[in-house]
Design a protein around this motif. Structure first.
Motif, PDB file in Angstrom:
ATOM      1  N   VAL A  38      -7.462  14.921  -4.796  1.00 50.90           N
ATOM      2  CA  VAL A  38      -8.177  13.658  -4.557  1.00 50.90           C
ATOM      3  C   VAL A  38      -7.166  12.540  -4.717  1.00 50.90           C
ATOM      4  O   VAL A  38      -6.870  12.096  -5.830  1.00 50.90           O
ATOM      5  CB  VAL A  38      -9.355  13.483  -5.537  1.00 50.90           C
ATOM      6  CG1 VAL A  38     -10.128  12.203  -5.209  1.00 50.90           C
ATOM      7  CG2 VAL A  38     -10.272  14.696  -5.489  1.00 50.90           C
ATOM      8  N   ARG A  39      -6.612  12.088  -3.595  1.00 56.62           N
ATOM      9  CA  ARG A  39      -5.526  11.109  -3.649  1.00 56.62           C
ATOM     10  C   ARG A  39      -5.978   9.740  -4.145  1.00 56.62           C
ATOM     11  O   ARG A  39      -5.175   8.924  -4.564  1.00 56.62           O
ATOM     12  CB  ARG A  39      -4.864  11.004  -2.277  1.00 56.62           C
ATOM     13  CG  ARG A  39      -3.879  12.117  -2.014  1.00 56.62           C
ATOM     14  CD  ARG A  39      -3.333  12.070  -0.621  1.00 56.62           C
ATOM     15  NE  ARG A  39      -4.230  12.723   0.324  1.00 56.62           N
ATOM     16  CZ  ARG A  39      -3.954  12.854   1.620  1.00 56.62           C
ATOM     17  NH1 ARG A  39      -2.841  12.358   2.110  1.00 56.62           N
ATOM     18  NH2 ARG A  39      -4.793  13.471   2.412  1.00 56.62           N
ATOM     19  N   ALA A  40      -7.261   9.465  -4.097  1.00 58.65           N
ATOM     20  CA  ALA A  40      -7.758   8.177  -4.588  1.00 58.65           C
ATOM     21  C   ALA A  40      -7.479   7.996  -6.072  1.00 58.65           C
ATOM     22  O   ALA A  40      -7.354   6.866  -6.561  1.00 58.65           O
ATOM     23  CB  ALA A  40      -9.258   8.057  -4.330  1.00 58.65           C
ATOM     24  N   LEU A  41      -7.344   9.094  -6.820  1.00 58.69           N
ATOM     25  CA  LEU A  41      -7.059   8.996  -8.255  1.00 58.69           C
ATOM     26  C   LEU A  41      -5.658   8.467  -8.520  1.00 58.69           C
ATOM     27  O   LEU A  41      -5.357   8.039  -9.628  1.00 58.69           O
ATOM     28  CB  LEU A  41      -7.235  10.370  -8.916  1.00 58.69           C
ATOM     29  CG  LEU A  41      -8.679  10.865  -9.024  1.00 58.69           C
ATOM     30  CD1 LEU A  41      -8.713  12.315  -9.485  1.00 58.69           C
ATOM     31  CD2 LEU A  41      -9.477   9.967  -9.975  1.00 58.69           C
ATOM     32  N   GLY A  42      -4.800   8.510  -7.528  1.00 57.94           N
ATOM     33  CA  GLY A  42      -3.468   7.928  -7.674  1.00 57.94           C
ATOM     34  C   GLY A  42      -3.390   6.520  -7.146  1.00 57.94           C
ATOM     35  O   GLY A  42      -2.320   5.891  -7.193  1.00 57.94           O
ATOM     36  N   ASP A  43      -4.520   5.987  -6.641  1.00 57.92           N
ATOM     37  CA  ASP A  43      -4.546   4.643  -6.048  1.00 57.92           C
ATOM     38  C   ASP A  43      -5.552   3.720  -6.728  1.00 57.92           C
ATOM     39  O   ASP A  43      -6.105   2.829  -6.097  1.00 57.92           O
ATOM     40  CB  ASP A  43      -4.885   4.738  -4.557  1.00 57.92           C
ATOM     41  CG  ASP A  43      -3.827   5.491  -3.774  1.00 57.92           C
ATOM     42  OD1 ASP A  43      -2.647   5.413  -4.173  1.00 57.92           O
ATOM     43  OD2 ASP A  43      -4.179   6.152  -2.779  1.00 57.92           O
ATOM     44  N   GLY A  44      -5.831   3.954  -8.016  1.00 56.75           N
ATOM     45  CA  GLY A  44      -6.696   3.047  -8.754  1.00 56.75           C
ATOM     46  C   GLY A  44      -8.053   3.588  -9.108  1.00 56.75           C
ATOM     47  O   GLY A  44      -8.778   2.987  -9.916  1.00 56.75           O
ATOM     48  N   ALA A  45      -8.470   4.705  -8.523  1.00 58.28           N
ATOM     49  CA  ALA A  45      -9.764   5.301  -8.859  1.00 58.28           C
ATOM     50  C   ALA A  45      -9.685   5.970 -10.235  1.00 58.28           C
ATOM     51  O   ALA A  45      -8.599   6.353 -10.699  1.00 58.28           O
ATOM     52  CB  ALA A  45     -10.180   6.304  -7.791  1.00 58.28           C
ATOM     53  N   THR A  46     -10.835   6.120 -10.872  1.00 55.01           N
ATOM     54  CA  THR A  46     -10.890   6.767 -12.191  1.00 55.01           C
ATOM     55  C   THR A  46     -11.783   8.000 -12.119  1.00 55.01           C
ATOM     56  O   THR A  46     -12.766   8.032 -11.366  1.00 55.01           O
ATOM     57  CB  THR A  46     -11.439   5.803 -13.255  1.00 55.01           C
ATOM     58  OG1 THR A  46     -12.730   5.330 -12.838  1.00 55.01           O
ATOM     59  CG2 THR A  46     -10.503   4.619 -13.430  1.00 55.01           C
ATOM     60  N   LEU A  47     -11.427   9.022 -12.904  1.00 58.05           N
ATOM     61  CA  LEU A  47     -12.204  10.264 -12.934  1.00 58.05           C
ATOM     62  C   LEU A  47     -13.408  10.088 -13.849  1.00 58.05           C
ATOM     63  O   LEU A  47     -13.267   9.673 -15.007  1.00 58.05           O
ATOM     64  CB  LEU A  47     -11.328  11.413 -13.419  1.00 58.05           C
ATOM     65  CG  LEU A  47     -11.998  12.780 -13.518  1.00 58.05           C
ATOM     66  CD1 LEU A  47     -12.424  13.268 -12.129  1.00 58.05           C
ATOM     67  CD2 LEU A  47     -11.064  13.784 -14.177  1.00 58.05           C
ATOM     68  N   VAL A  48     -14.592  10.425 -13.344  1.00 57.84           N
ATOM     69  CA  VAL A  48     -15.819  10.327 -14.141  1.00 57.84           C
ATOM     70  C   VAL A  48     -16.133  11.668 -14.791  1.00 57.84           C
ATOM     71  O   VAL A  48     -16.357  11.754 -16.007  1.00 57.84           O
ATOM     72  CB  VAL A  48     -16.997   9.855 -13.261  1.00 57.84           C
ATOM     73  CG1 VAL A  48     -18.297   9.821 -14.087  1.00 57.84           C
ATOM     74  CG2 VAL A  48     -16.709   8.475 -12.680  1.00 57.84           C
ATOM     75  N   GLU A  49     -16.161  12.742 -14.002  1.00 61.98           N
ATOM     76  CA  GLU A  49     -16.429  14.071 -14.553  1.00 61.98           C
ATOM     77  C   GLU A  49     -16.003  15.143 -13.560  1.00 61.98           C
ATOM     78  O   GLU A  49     -15.808  14.871 -12.363  1.00 61.98           O
ATOM     79  CB  GLU A  49     -17.921  14.238 -14.887  1.00 61.98           C
ATOM     80  CG  GLU A  49     -18.822  14.187 -13.676  1.00 61.98           C
ATOM     81  CD  GLU A  49     -20.259  14.562 -14.014  1.00 61.98           C
ATOM     82  OE1 GLU A  49     -20.443  15.606 -14.681  1.00 61.98           O
ATOM     83  OE2 GLU A  49     -21.163  13.828 -13.599  1.00 61.98           O
ATOM     84  N   THR A  50     -15.866  16.377 -14.032  1.00 59.91           N
ATOM     85  CA  THR A  50     -15.608  17.538 -13.176  1.00 59.91           C
ATOM     86  C   THR A  50     -16.537  18.666 -13.598  1.00 59.91           C
ATOM     87  O   THR A  50     -16.994  18.726 -14.752  1.00 59.91           O
ATOM     88  CB  THR A  50     -14.151  18.017 -13.296  1.00 59.91           C
ATOM     89  OG1 THR A  50     -13.898  18.432 -14.647  1.00 59.91           O
ATOM     90  CG2 THR A  50     -13.182  16.915 -12.905  1.00 59.91           C
ATOM     91  N   ARG A  51     -16.809  19.564 -12.657  1.00 65.30           N
ATOM     92  CA  ARG A  51     -17.615  20.743 -12.948  1.00 65.30           C
ATOM     93  C   ARG A  51     -17.022  21.912 -12.166  1.00 65.30           C
ATOM     94  O   ARG A  51     -16.906  21.853 -10.937  1.00 65.30           O
ATOM     95  CB  ARG A  51     -19.065  20.525 -12.539  1.00 65.30           C
ATOM     96  CG  ARG A  51     -19.979  21.715 -12.849  1.00 65.30           C
ATOM     97  CD  ARG A  51     -21.328  21.544 -12.205  1.00 65.30           C
ATOM     98  NE  ARG A  51     -21.986  20.316 -12.640  1.00 65.30           N
ATOM     99  CZ  ARG A  51     -23.146  19.881 -12.129  1.00 65.30           C
ATOM    100  NH1 ARG A  51     -23.730  20.560 -11.155  1.00 65.30           N
ATOM    101  NH2 ARG A  51     -23.674  18.762 -12.579  1.00 65.30           N
TER     102      ARG A  51
END
Length: 604
Positions: free
Chosen positions: A64-77
């Motif tokens: 998920v390249r958005a996580l390297g461009d300012g997005a934040t991780l909420v949760e994973t399953r």
């Protein structure tokens, strides 16, 4: 063979420009499905990426390249995070990754109770048994909204549809403000077959969002992603030819049409064709169209930009403004050199959405399609910093000859044949557009080079006569000879051998005049240097010239210098006058008005 394992890597293209097509699943095999769902979360968008993994898949990695461009991780399953943007599937059912993406005015734009969001850039790699299952993506919204992969609108809205030439365009209109989309629908009805470069889509979606100002104080215009685009609500009014609606429509046909040294073509073509197509559809006025199309600020004497060299225009709008200007001139050149058989649109239609990889690629295509030797022209204006003249004849901008943009009841093609203006009712045009051969810019450069290398003119000085009161003898004055001839008479013999002397053409300056000349000389050096200051390829507004000149008007040193020069000139003049009077007592004296002494006639 059953039981064998083969790794397959599948990269999904980044949204905002174009989307790559995922490989189709093998017949009878269940594909890997990525279901992306967007929902409004304050001033951000909460995005869930859920995966349906078939039994044939043994390993799955998600990026998920958005996580390297300012997005934040909420949760994973069902995933283990192995890197900032990478997750490995543990084999659990219903795996998913949830991220929160803030507004950035392009991929995500938010307002009061609404948002428009692009599907976040992501990719997968997987291993499988048997045949390749393939990969599919789907995009949807949670709650009220409308999704057309890869864009989605979150919030209250209504929809309208236009079908023309078997192509359907859906308009998703935000409510409020619920603007009138009638002008935009009229444009879409005439676009197929005239403005589409021969590129047809199964369907296109246009999101019309509320108009707002971004945090950077610039009005948001629009963004295109594949066959979907969004524009502000004021764009659908089509009041000017510079509307973002027609600009983004061109992007849905051509996409990222330029790469490398031809990268300027992506926005330059959308700006030029967007304005020209809107004009032919009846939007705006012709005078305003020409004024906005001209990019005089990128004249090399002001701001030098080379379109084929991206480093010269990065951070500016030169790829839009100068790119559109150069393409308009190129369009006129093609029409002129092919007698109207080809236009610039034919060059882009020949590639059918295939991007130009370089300036050389674009150059070769133009020559191949048109059959005209336009290579040197392109080298000068696209690979050089010169700015070509815009065509004067409005017929150079006609697309869709059956259309009647000025509403006078006659199509554009018929008006051009009859010598009438196709865009201004009741106006006449002149001769067909000539092929430009030189530009004012090139002429100015040649003149500057000539002045720079030309040697100053030197007057020939006559030899001085031994014993003369002066050290040099300037050239003879014809007016002085005529005065001396009239003064000659019976006493001419007495004057024989009396050679009067003259000063050169000395200018006696009063103090105000001397100050003015001094200021002019300094201004010739100071003012151009001030106004030629550049930054990031753009011309900065320099302070007023008065701020630089005014202090010089009271400079005592300058005033004293000019006064000493004047005194020296007066002393030289007085010494010459005394010398002439002493040697030629019968002469009429010194002519103060012309600054020279009359010369007696020569002996015969």
């Amino acid at each position: 063979m059953v039981g064998s394992t083969r790794p397959v890597v599948l990269a999904l293209a980044v949204v905002l420009v174009a989307s790559a097509l995922a490989p189709a699943p093998a017949s009878g095999a269940d594909p890997i499905v990525q279901e992306t769902t967007a929902e409004l979360d304050g001033e951000a968008v909460r995005t869930t990426l859920a995966y349906d993994v078939p039994d044939a898949v043994s390993e799955l990695t998600v990026r998920v390249r958005a996580l390297g461009d300012g997005a934040t991780l909420v949760e994973t399953r069902g995933f283990d995070r192995t890197a900032t943007t990478e997750f490995e599937w543990r084999g659990a059912a219903d795996p998913r990754v949830v991220v929160r993406i803030p507004t950035d005015d392009r991929a995500v734009v938010t307002g009061d109770g609404w948002a428009v969001a692009a599907r976040p850039a992501s990719g997968v790699s997987y291993s499988y048994r048997g045949s390749d299952p393939g990969f599919e993506t789907r995009y949807g919204v949670a709650g009220e909204g409308y999704a057309a992969d890869p864009l989605a609108y979150l919030g209250p809205h209504r929809t309208a549809a236009v079908t023309a030439a078997d192509e359907r365009t859906t308009l998703v209109v935000a409510t409020p403000p619920d603007p009138d989309v009638g002008p935009a629908k009229s444009f879409l009805r005439v676009a197929p077959g005239r403005f589409d470069f021969g590129v047809r889509r199964d369907g296109t979606t246009a999101f019309v969002i509320p108009t707002r100002e971004s945090e950077r104080r610039r009005q948001l215009a629009g963004v295109t992603s594949a066959t979907s685009f969004w524009v502000s609500s004021d764009a659908v009014a089509m009041e000017t030819t510079g509307t973002a609606f027609s600009h983004e429509y061109v992007h849905t046909r051509l996409g990222a049409v330029g790469e490398g040294s031809a990268a300027w073509l992506t926005e330059g073509s959308a700006d030029y064709f967007g304005r020209t197509f809107a004009l032919n559809a009846g939007a705006g006025e012709y005078g305003q169209f020409r004024e906005r199309l001209a990019a005089s600020q990128y004249d090399p004497d002001r701001t030098a930009v080379t379109l084929a060299d991206r480093s010269t225009w990065r951070g500016t709008l030169a790829n839009y403004r100068k790119g559109a200007h150069v393409l308009a001139a190129l369009d006129a050149e093609i029409r002129s050199r092919t007698d109207g058989e080809h236009t610039l649109a034919d060059v882009f239609a020949a590639r059918a959405g295939d991007p130009f990889e370089s300036h050389a690629d674009f150059r070769a295509t133009v020559v191949s399609v048109t059959g005209a030797d336009l290579g040197p022209w392109l080298d000068r204006y696209a690979a050089g910093d010169d700015l070509p003249p815009l065509p004067e004849n409005p017929s150079a901008f006609v697309y869709g000859g059956d259309l009647d943009p000025d509403g006078d009841g006659t199509g554009s093609a018929a008006e051009v044949r009859g010598g009438s203006h196709p865009f201004v009712a009741g106006s006449q045009t002149t001769t067909p557009t000539p092929a430009p051969t030189a530009t004012p810019t090139a002429t100015r450069r040649r003149l500057r080079r000539r002045r720079r290398h030309r040697r100053p003119h030197r007057r020939r000085r006559p030899a001085t006569r031994p014993g003369s009161a002066l050290s040099r003898q300037p050239r003879r004055s014809s007016s002085a000879s005529r005065s001396s001839s009239r003064a000659a008479g019976a006493d001419g013999a007495e004057r024989r051998g009396c050679r009067s002397a003259r000063t050169g053409r000395r200018l006696l300056l009063s103090e105000p005049v001397a100050d003015t000349l001094g200021l002019a000389a300094l201004g010739a050096l100071v003012v151009p240097a001030v106004f030629r200051r550049r930054s990031l390829g753009e011309l900065r507004v320099a302070p007023s010239a008065d701020e630089y000149v005014a202090p010089l008007r009271t400079d005592r040193l300058l005033r004293g210098h000019t006064r000493r020069m004047e005194q020296t000139w007066l002393q030289d003049t007085e010494s010459v006058r005394r010398s002439v009077s002493a040697r030629c007592p019968e002469s009429r004296g010194w002519s103060s008005a012309r600054g020279r002494a009359p010369r007696p006639p020569r002996s015969r």
